[in-house]
Structures are given as C-alpha cells and as structure tokens.
Motif scaffolding. Structure first.
Motif, short mmCIF file in Angstrom:
data_model
loop_
_atom_site.label_atom_id
_atom_site.label_comp_id
_atom_site.label_asym_id
_atom_site.label_seq_id
_atom_site.Cartn_x
_atom_site.Cartn_y
_atom_site.Cartn_z
N GLN A 7 0.82 -1.21 0.00
CA GLN A 7 0.00 0.00 0.00
C GLN A 7 0.85 1.25 0.00
N ARG A 8 0.19 2.39 -0.03
CA ARG A 8 0.90 3.65 0.09
C ARG A 8 0.16 4.56 1.08
N ASP A 10 -1.84 7.76 2.57
CA ASP A 10 -2.96 8.59 2.09
C ASP A 10 -3.67 7.97 0.90
N CYS A 11 -4.00 6.70 1.02
CA CYS A 11 -4.65 5.93 -0.05
C CYS A 11 -6.00 5.45 0.46
N GLN A 12 -7.08 6.02 -0.07
CA GLN A 12 -8.41 5.63 0.38
C GLN A 12 -8.72 4.17 0.06
N LEU A 13 -8.24 3.67 -1.08
CA LEU A 13 -8.46 2.27 -1.41
C LEU A 13 -7.73 1.35 -0.44
N CYS A 14 -6.55 1.79 0.00
CA CYS A 14 -5.79 1.01 0.97
C CYS A 14 -6.53 0.95 2.30
N ASP A 15 -7.11 2.07 2.71
CA ASP A 15 -7.91 2.09 3.93
C ASP A 15 -9.09 1.14 3.80
N ARG A 16 -9.71 1.13 2.64
CA ARG A 16 -10.84 0.23 2.38
C ARG A 16 -10.37 -1.23 2.42
N ALA A 17 -9.19 -1.51 1.91
CA ALA A 17 -8.65 -2.87 1.94
C ALA A 17 -8.51 -3.37 3.37
N TRP A 18 -8.08 -2.50 4.28
CA TRP A 18 -7.99 -2.89 5.70
C TRP A 18 -9.35 -3.34 6.20
N GLU A 19 -10.40 -2.60 5.84
CA GLU A 19 -11.76 -2.94 6.25
C GLU A 19 -12.19 -4.29 5.65
N VAL A 20 -11.87 -4.51 4.39
CA VAL A 20 -12.23 -5.77 3.73
C VAL A 20 -11.51 -6.94 4.40
N LEU A 21 -10.24 -6.77 4.72
CA LEU A 21 -9.50 -7.85 5.38
C LEU A 21 -10.10 -8.16 6.74
#
Length: 74
Positions: A7-8, A10-21
């Motif tokens: 991830q990188r 300030d990445c909103q998709l990365c934040d969302r990935a944490w939620e999905v995991l």
C-alpha cells in the motif's frame, strides 16, 4: 500463513482494503508501504492495494471483497 498488504500513504483504497481484510476475518498481516521506494512504486504503483501470500508469492490485486480474500487464502 504470512500475508502482506502492499500500500501507500494517504490511499483511500488502501484504507478500504484494511476494512475488507477485517470483514474477511484476516487476523493479521504485515503492511508494506511503497512510498519512497522507486522499485516498489514501479512494480505496484497502479495496482495497490495488493494482498500477497508470503508462502506462495501469489498476489491479489484490488478490487477485492471478503469472499475473494477468503477464496485467495483457501
């Protein structure tokens, strides 16, 4: 099984990935931040977030949902 979330900052998709995991029941993973690493940015820059299995090297690119994560881990 060891997992890495690539991830990188300030990445909103990365934040969302944490939620999905979390929703998939993934108890633990290692974050790998690609910011500041030109090699990782070249390899993953347009693909992040990416979930990687360290035992096989298999990678799951975004977008993924809890069902896709569970299938990836089985």
């Amino acid at each position: 099984m060891r997992l890495t979330l690539i991830q990188r900052d300030d990445c909103q998709l990365c934040d969302r990935a944490w939620e999905v995991l979390a929703a998939a029941g993934v108890p633990d993973f290692d974050p790998l931040w690609i910011d500041g690493d030109l090699g990782l940015q070249a390899r993953y820059g347009s693909r992040i977030p990416v979930l990687r299995r360290e035992d096989t090297g298999a990678e799951l690119d975004w977008p993924f949902d809890p069902a896709a994560v569970r299938a990836f881990l089985s």
